[in-house]
Design a protein around this motif. Structure first.
Motif, mmCIF file in Angstrom:
data_model
loop_
_atom_site.group_PDB
_atom_site.id
_atom_site.type_symbol
_atom_site.label_atom_id
_atom_site.label_comp_id
_atom_site.label_asym_id
_atom_site.label_seq_id
_atom_site.Cartn_x
_atom_site.Cartn_y
_atom_site.Cartn_z
ATOM 1 N N ASP A 10 -16.236 98.330 33.140
ATOM 2 C CA ASP A 10 -16.345 96.873 33.244
ATOM 3 C C ASP A 10 -17.548 96.518 34.104
ATOM 4 O OD1 ASP A 10 -15.553 97.416 35.866
ATOM 5 O OD2 ASP A 10 -13.498 96.739 35.558
ATOM 6 N N GLU A 11 -17.719 95.215 34.320
ATOM 7 C CA GLU A 11 -18.887 94.755 35.069
ATOM 8 C C GLU A 11 -18.840 95.182 36.534
ATOM 9 O OE1 GLU A 11 -21.379 91.317 34.302
ATOM 10 O OE2 GLU A 11 -20.292 90.335 35.956
ATOM 11 N N LYS A 12 -17.659 95.162 37.151
ATOM 12 C CA LYS A 12 -17.571 95.555 38.555
ATOM 13 C C LYS A 12 -18.104 96.963 38.764
ATOM 14 C CE LYS A 12 -13.656 92.592 39.786
ATOM 15 N NZ LYS A 12 -12.236 92.574 40.261
ATOM 16 N N ARG A 13 -17.688 97.872 37.899
ATOM 17 C CA ARG A 13 -18.174 99.249 38.008
ATOM 18 C C ARG A 13 -19.681 99.307 37.756
ATOM 19 N NH1 ARG A 13 -17.997 104.247 40.239
ATOM 20 N NH2 ARG A 13 -19.152 105.696 38.899
ATOM 21 N N SER A 14 -20.158 98.610 36.749
ATOM 22 C CA SER A 14 -21.579 98.667 36.405
ATOM 23 C C SER A 14 -22.459 98.088 37.503
ATOM 24 C CB SER A 14 -21.820 97.933 35.086
ATOM 25 O OG SER A 14 -21.226 98.645 34.015
ATOM 26 N N LEU A 15 -22.031 97.003 38.133
ATOM 27 C CA LEU A 15 -22.825 96.427 39.217
ATOM 28 C C LEU A 15 -22.946 97.389 40.387
ATOM 29 C CD1 LEU A 15 -21.597 92.721 39.207
ATOM 30 C CD2 LEU A 15 -23.859 93.568 38.542
ATOM 31 N N ARG A 16 -21.880 98.135 40.683
ATOM 32 C CA ARG A 16 -21.948 99.113 41.765
ATOM 33 C C ARG A 16 -22.895 100.266 41.405
ATOM 34 N NH1 ARG A 16 -16.330 97.723 42.182
ATOM 35 N NH2 ARG A 16 -15.694 99.472 40.878
ATOM 36 N N VAL A 17 -22.849 100.704 40.133
ATOM 37 C CA VAL A 17 -23.762 101.764 39.686
ATOM 38 C C VAL A 17 -25.209 101.280 39.743
ATOM 39 C CG1 VAL A 17 -24.470 103.144 37.696
ATOM 40 C CG2 VAL A 17 -22.046 102.942 38.267
ATOM 41 N N ILE A 18 -25.440 100.051 39.304
ATOM 42 C CA ILE A 18 -26.798 99.493 39.320
ATOM 43 C C ILE A 18 -27.335 99.419 40.748
ATOM 44 C CG2 ILE A 18 -28.115 97.370 38.937
ATOM 45 C CD1 ILE A 18 -26.322 96.958 36.420
ATOM 46 N N LEU A 73 -24.099 109.486 38.180
ATOM 47 C CA LEU A 73 -23.433 108.488 38.999
ATOM 48 C C LEU A 73 -21.947 108.565 38.721
ATOM 49 C CD1 LEU A 73 -25.680 107.022 40.530
ATOM 50 C CD2 LEU A 73 -26.414 107.337 38.159
ATOM 51 N N GLY A 74 -21.186 109.215 39.615
ATOM 52 C CA GLY A 74 -19.766 109.453 39.408
ATOM 53 C C GLY A 74 -18.903 108.680 40.373
ATOM 54 N N GLY A 75 -17.734 109.268 40.689
ATOM 55 C CA GLY A 75 -16.787 108.619 41.571
ATOM 56 C C GLY A 75 -15.757 107.795 40.842
ATOM 57 N N SER A 76 -15.647 107.957 39.532
ATOM 58 C CA SER A 76 -14.696 107.198 38.730
ATOM 59 C C SER A 76 -14.262 108.063 37.554
ATOM 60 C CB SER A 76 -15.344 105.890 38.246
ATOM 61 O OG SER A 76 -14.487 105.174 37.403
ATOM 62 N N SER A 77 -13.459 107.489 36.662
ATOM 63 C CA SER A 77 -13.060 108.213 35.458
ATOM 64 C C SER A 77 -14.224 108.403 34.496
ATOM 65 C CB SER A 77 -11.929 107.468 34.750
ATOM 66 O OG SER A 77 -12.339 106.149 34.427
ATOM 67 N N HIS A 78 -15.267 107.567 34.639
ATOM 68 C CA HIS A 78 -16.442 107.616 33.770
ATOM 69 C C HIS A 78 -17.701 107.735 34.614
ATOM 70 C CE1 HIS A 78 -13.375 105.778 31.276
ATOM 71 N NE2 HIS A 78 -14.148 105.798 30.217
ATOM 72 N N ASP A 128 -13.727 101.513 26.474
ATOM 73 C CA ASP A 128 -13.889 101.967 27.856
ATOM 74 C C ASP A 128 -15.309 102.455 28.123
ATOM 75 O OD1 ASP A 128 -13.100 104.077 26.070
ATOM 76 O OD2 ASP A 128 -12.745 105.394 27.774
ATOM 77 N N HIS A 129 -16.144 102.542 27.086
ATOM 78 C CA HIS A 129 -17.545 102.919 27.239
ATOM 79 C C HIS A 129 -18.489 101.738 27.039
ATOM 80 C CE1 HIS A 129 -16.975 107.390 27.327
ATOM 81 N NE2 HIS A 129 -15.821 107.024 26.791
ATOM 82 N N LEU A 130 -17.938 100.541 26.838
ATOM 83 C CA LEU A 130 -18.754 99.357 26.515
ATOM 84 C C LEU A 130 -18.738 98.284 27.592
ATOM 85 C CD1 LEU A 130 -17.816 98.540 22.794
ATOM 86 C CD2 LEU A 130 -19.711 99.888 23.631
ATOM 87 N N GLY A 131 -17.800 98.367 28.526
ATOM 88 C CA GLY A 131 -17.511 97.220 29.379
ATOM 89 C C GLY A 131 -18.650 96.737 30.244
ATOM 90 N N GLY A 132 -19.705 97.549 30.444
ATOM 91 C CA GLY A 132 -20.822 97.117 31.271
ATOM 92 C C GLY A 132 -22.095 96.821 30.517
ATOM 93 N N LEU A 133 -22.081 96.895 29.175
ATOM 94 C CA LEU A 133 -23.316 96.664 28.417
ATOM 95 C C LEU A 133 -23.894 95.280 28.666
ATOM 96 C CD1 LEU A 133 -23.015 98.275 24.859
ATOM 97 C CD2 LEU A 133 -24.280 99.072 26.849
#
Length: 537
Positions: free
Chosen positions: A346-354, A322-327, A377-382
């Motif tokens: 962060d959560e915004k990115r994680s919600l879109r990935v989910i 799941l790409g499209g970003s720096s991570h 930068d690897h924790l923001g969506g946990l």
């Protein structure tokens, strides 16, 4: 209308209404304190200021272990900053060694791995109103920085002159208390020396931030403190300390700056993270009312819209990047559940990935979230994955920090996330995390996801994991090898990290065909071997 201009219209009325009320016990009237401080620092005639010197930078969220300070960045040579209070703008420029940092990173918060590398020595960072941008090189293309705009705007008012102007502006609603300040002498135990009665004035800045300024007996501001939202720490302490005051034609301004992200000298349960020192220096060349050139927002910055799409790529049957970003994140489908490797940013990115994963695998729960390591930068969506019902899998060295400061019920007032708004019962019941010592395996009897501790990374981070799919021969890793993107350079991974990665794969005996990195595109294992053999990227 700017804060400074609106002050002229509001001050007489505000002063009358404030003094008409008797302050409650423990409080004092803030208006005489603010006026005395404004007189002492010569703020009434100060429209802007330019100051220069040499600074230092700390990489917030990038510490090697959680009980150590933020790592030092390269010195910020020939640092110059112009703050225009009337225009609400700030222009910072400095020289820093290229090739070692993301070009988007100024100092302090904002470090984002996997983004293009700084290639030019001179780095300008600008905010004007609600717009922010940076340039890689003095004549470089303006690159929008929408994530940083509000924090950089807040920083305009988190200095002595800026705070007084902000506290006297409409909507600031200042209050004040007094206390006995021990300062550094408090470290000497039950001392009675060096105690000073100070006033702390609190005001609302930018309509949402509660900012506290400590004003000493000389009516000078020695400390300014507030909280800013952070995806990992929540409402994070954010403070400046000021020393080495200079008097330039009746304007007093500090040359010594020292900034903390996180509390100074934490490491006391339940707060165990050690990072705090993130910016400072001595800026002795101070020029009051030197406003520099008028700051004009580039049209490309003004019209910029952030691309938030998630790009999914199937690496194998039931395995997606799941790409499209720096991570990136990687989703792995099992018979009755889905496991995801990495919840970055962060959560915004994680919600879109989910949401993308739910489209790909609509009828199975995301049961596990594998976290590679403890860099912020690897924790923001946990917390987001925990909220939807996933169990966190991480290396055992990370468990205490995650449980005490990340995966908890502590309120997040500045930027509430799903977990703080809708707290799941699992957190109070205690089952939120599985920790890995050397090896951990997820399996349904047909597919296996092997998770390994990466040893020998004490130069980068402790507690690193990598994940391996033996049937597909896919190795998922973060920061161990960042394949370069065509036309751009990525973070220059130290040769020691490459060697540690190679040693771990060799010692475990993994048969790797494809590397699926958290930063960059999937590449053959042979691409990494070529880098190792020639001794670096």
């Amino acid at each position: 209308m700017s804060l400074c201009r609106s002050l002229v219209l509001l001050l007489p009325l505000a002063a009358v209404s404030a003094t008409a009320q008797h302050p409650p016990p423990g409080h004092v009237d803030p208006w005489p304190v603010l006026r005395a401080s404004a007189r002492a620092m010569g703020i009434d005639e100060l429209k802007c200021v330019t100051f220069s010197g040499t600074g230092y930078a700390g990489k917030v969220g990038q510490n090697v272990t959680q009980d150590t300070d933020w790592p030092d960045g390269e010195p910020l040579a020939n640092y110059t900053r112009t703050i225009n209070y009337e225009a609400g703008s700030s222009v910072e420029t400095f020289q820093r060694k290229p090739g070692l940092n993301p070009r988007s990173w100024k100092y302090g918060p904002g470090w984002m791995g996997g983004t293009p590398l700084q290639e030019h020595e001179r780095q300008p960072f600008v905010v004007s109103g609600k717009h922010a941008w940076h340039q890689d090189g003095a004549g470089g293309e303006p690159i929008p920085a929408p994530r940083d705009a509000e924090l950089w705007q807040l920083d305009i008012w988190l200095n002595p002159a800026g705070f007084i102007k902000a506290a006297l502006a409409p909507g600031a609603r200042p209050t004040a208390v007094w206390r006995w300040e021990l300062a550094e002498s408090g470290r000497d135990g039950a001392t009675t020396a060096g105690i000073e009665r100070i006033i702390v004035v609190s005001a609302t800045v930018l309509g949402k931030y509660r900012v506290n300024a400590t004003i000493n007996s000389q009516n000078l501001i020695q400390r300014i403190q507030t909280w800013v939202p952070d995806p990992v720490l929540g409402d994070m302490n954010y403070e400046h300390e000021y020393t080495q005051w200079q008097d330039i034609d009746g304007v007093k301004f500090p040359a010594g700056w020292h900034h903390h992200d996180g509390w100074d000298d934490e490491r006391q349960f339940p707060v165990i993270s050690g990072g705090h020192n993130s910016f400072g220096g001595v800026f002795a060349d101070i020029k009051p009312n030197d406003c520099g050139e008028t700051t004009v927002v580039p049209e490309s910055v003004r019209r910029h819209k952030e691309d938030r799409r998630v790009a999914s790529t199937e690496l194998a049957d039931g395995v997606w990047l799941l790409g499209g970003s720096s991570h990136n994140s990687v989703a792995v489908e099992f018979d009755q559940f889905v496991a995801v490797v990495e919840a970055p940013i962060d959560e915004k990115r994680s919600l879109r990935v989910i949401e993308e994963i739910v489209k790909l695998v609509p009828d199975k729960p995301i049961r596990f979230i594998v976290n590679t390591h403890a860099h912020y930068d690897h924790l923001g969506g946990l917390r987001t994955y925990l909220h939807i019902g996933a169990t966190v899998i991480t290396q055992q060295r990370n468990r205490l920090f995650y449980e005490t400061e990340l995966l908890n019920y502590v309120p997040r007032t500045l930027q509430p996330d799903m977990m703080s708004l809708y707290p799941p019962t699992e957190v109070s019941e205690g089952y939120t995390m599985e920790d890995v010592d050397e090896k951990y395996v997820l399996s349904d009897g047909s597919r296996f996801l092997e998770i390994y501790y990466v040893q020998g990374l004490n130069m980068h981070v402790e507690g690193m994991l990598m994940a391996y799919l033996p049937k597909e021969k896919i190795l998922i890793e973060a920061d161990l090898f960042d394949p370069p993107t065509a036309g751009t350079r990525r973070i220059n991974t130290p040769e020691e990290v490459h060697q540690a990665f190679y040693n771990n794969v060799s010692q475990i005996g993994l048969d790797v065909k494809t590397i699926a990195p958290i930063h960059g595109r999937p590449v053959p294992w042979s691409d990494f071997l070529a880098v190792v053999r020639r001794g670096g990227a």
